[in-house]
Design a protein around this motif. Structure first.
Motif, PDB file in Angstrom:
ATOM      1  N   VAL A  54       0.837  -1.201   0.000  1.00 49.06           N
ATOM      2  CA  VAL A  54       0.000   0.000   0.000  1.00 49.06           C
ATOM      3  C   VAL A  54       0.874   1.255   0.000  1.00 49.06           C
ATOM      4  O   VAL A  54       0.585   2.227  -0.697  1.00 49.06           O
ATOM      5  N   CYS A  55       1.933   1.248   0.782  1.00 47.19           N
ATOM      6  CA  CYS A  55       2.745   2.453   0.982  1.00 47.19           C
ATOM      7  C   CYS A  55       3.722   2.746  -0.155  1.00 47.19           C
ATOM      8  O   CYS A  55       3.985   3.922  -0.455  1.00 47.19           O
ATOM      9  N   VAL A  56       4.275   1.728  -0.772  1.00 51.70           N
ATOM     10  CA  VAL A  56       5.308   1.931  -1.792  1.00 51.70           C
ATOM     11  C   VAL A  56       4.849   2.891  -2.896  1.00 51.70           C
ATOM     12  O   VAL A  56       5.586   3.828  -3.242  1.00 51.70           O
ATOM     13  N   PRO A  57       3.652   2.722  -3.484  1.00 56.25           N
ATOM     14  CA  PRO A  57       3.265   3.645  -4.567  1.00 56.25           C
ATOM     15  C   PRO A  57       3.237   5.116  -4.142  1.00 56.25           C
ATOM     16  O   PRO A  57       3.591   5.992  -4.933  1.00 56.25           O
ATOM     17  N   PHE A  58       2.869   5.402  -2.901  1.00 64.38           N
ATOM     18  CA  PHE A  58       2.846   6.787  -2.431  1.00 64.38           C
ATOM     19  C   PHE A  58       4.261   7.338  -2.299  1.00 64.38           C
ATOM     20  O   PHE A  58       4.516   8.503  -2.610  1.00 64.38           O
ATOM     21  N   MET A  59       5.174   6.509  -1.853  1.00 63.09           N
ATOM     22  CA  MET A  59       6.561   6.938  -1.712  1.00 63.09           C
ATOM     23  C   MET A  59       7.203   7.151  -3.084  1.00 63.09           C
ATOM     24  O   MET A  59       7.961   8.101  -3.277  1.00 63.09           O
ATOM     25  N   VAL A  60       6.857   6.302  -4.041  1.00 61.89           N
ATOM     26  CA  VAL A  60       7.354   6.460  -5.408  1.00 61.89           C
ATOM     27  C   VAL A  60       6.778   7.742  -6.015  1.00 61.89           C
ATOM     28  O   VAL A  60       7.486   8.509  -6.680  1.00 61.89           O
ATOM     29  N   GLN A  61       5.510   7.994  -5.757  1.00 58.35           N
ATOM     30  CA  GLN A  61       4.856   9.208  -6.247  1.00 58.35           C
ATOM     31  C   GLN A  61       5.555  10.466  -5.714  1.00 58.35           C
ATOM     32  O   GLN A  61       5.623  11.484  -6.393  1.00 58.35           O
ATOM     33  N   ASP A  62       6.092  10.363  -4.510  1.00 62.00           N
ATOM     34  CA  ASP A  62       6.816  11.483  -3.906  1.00 62.00           C
ATOM     35  C   ASP A  62       8.268  11.574  -4.381  1.00 62.00           C
ATOM     36  O   ASP A  62       9.038  12.382  -3.868  1.00 62.00           O
ATOM     37  N   GLY A  63       8.646  10.709  -5.340  1.00 62.22           N
ATOM     38  CA  GLY A  63       9.962  10.822  -5.949  1.00 62.22           C
ATOM     39  C   GLY A  63      10.995   9.795  -5.527  1.00 62.22           C
ATOM     40  O   GLY A  63      12.142   9.855  -5.963  1.00 62.22           O
ATOM     41  N   MET A  64      10.606   8.837  -4.689  1.00 64.34           N
ATOM     42  CA  MET A  64      11.552   7.830  -4.231  1.00 64.34           C
ATOM     43  C   MET A  64      11.562   6.635  -5.190  1.00 64.34           C
ATOM     44  O   MET A  64      10.543   6.310  -5.777  1.00 64.34           O
ATOM     45  N   LYS A  65      12.701   6.001  -5.322  1.00 63.26           N
ATOM     46  CA  LYS A  65      12.773   4.778  -6.128  1.00 63.26           C
ATOM     47  C   LYS A  65      12.093   3.641  -5.364  1.00 63.26           C
ATOM     48  O   LYS A  65      12.144   3.581  -4.141  1.00 63.26           O
ATOM     49  N   GLU A  66      11.454   2.730  -6.108  1.00 59.46           N
ATOM     50  CA  GLU A  66      10.705   1.641  -5.486  1.00 59.46           C
ATOM     51  C   GLU A  66      11.578   0.799  -4.560  1.00 59.46           C
ATOM     52  O   GLU A  66      11.166   0.459  -3.453  1.00 59.46           O
ATOM     53  N   GLU A  67      12.784   0.477  -4.986  1.00 63.12           N
ATOM     54  CA  GLU A  67      13.668  -0.348  -4.171  1.00 63.12           C
ATOM     55  C   GLU A  67      14.001   0.345  -2.847  1.00 63.12           C
ATOM     56  O   GLU A  67      14.055  -0.295  -1.800  1.00 63.12           O
ATOM     57  N   GLN A  68      14.228   1.654  -2.922  1.00 63.85           N
ATOM     58  CA  GLN A  68      14.539   2.425  -1.720  1.00 63.85           C
ATOM     59  C   GLN A  68      13.325   2.456  -0.782  1.00 63.85           C
ATOM     60  O   GLN A  68      13.466   2.290   0.426  1.00 63.85           O
ATOM     61  N   ALA A  69      12.134   2.650  -1.352  1.00 63.30           N
ATOM     62  CA  ALA A  69      10.910   2.676  -0.545  1.00 63.30           C
ATOM     63  C   ALA A  69      10.719   1.347   0.170  1.00 63.30           C
ATOM     64  O   ALA A  69      10.414   1.309   1.368  1.00 63.30           O
ATOM     65  N   ARG A  70      10.904   0.252  -0.541  1.00 61.07           N
ATOM     66  CA  ARG A  70      10.749  -1.079   0.062  1.00 61.07           C
ATOM     67  C   ARG A  70      11.776  -1.307   1.178  1.00 61.07           C
ATOM     68  O   ARG A  70      11.460  -1.872   2.219  1.00 61.07           O
TER      69      ARG A  70
END
Length: 85
Positions: A54-70
């Motif tokens: 649930v959280c990863v897409p919001f963090m990616v939307q804010d400019g973070m790379k998916e791997e970093q968010a995970r």
């Protein structure tokens, strides 16, 4: 001083409208409005792995790379009140 974070999803809580509510309608300082309302979790059966999804897409939307968010969620979520065992 740092803003508090939601003890379910880790979202920084910097605005009054971001805080969830207890049964009596008062704001909780522990959980966000997306995770907690009226004194209960909105998704009570959610697993930590599902929270990451649930959280990863919001963090990616804010400019973070998916791997970093995970990676961040993998480190942070187990330390939060909702997920500590």
């Amino acid at each position: 001083m740092h803003d508090p974070i939601c003890q379910s999803c880790g979202m920084p809580l910097s605005k009054e409208e971001q805080f969830g509510t207890e049964k009596d309608g008062t704001q909780t300082q522990e959980y966000c409005v997306y995770c907690y309302a009226n004194g209960q979790f909105l998704q009570p059966n959610m697993t930590m792995a599902e929270m990451v999804e649930v959280c990863v897409p919001f963090m990616v939307q804010d400019g973070m790379k998916e791997e970093q968010a995970r990676a961040i969620l993998g480190q942070q979520l187990p330390t939060l009140k909702r997920w500590r065992q």
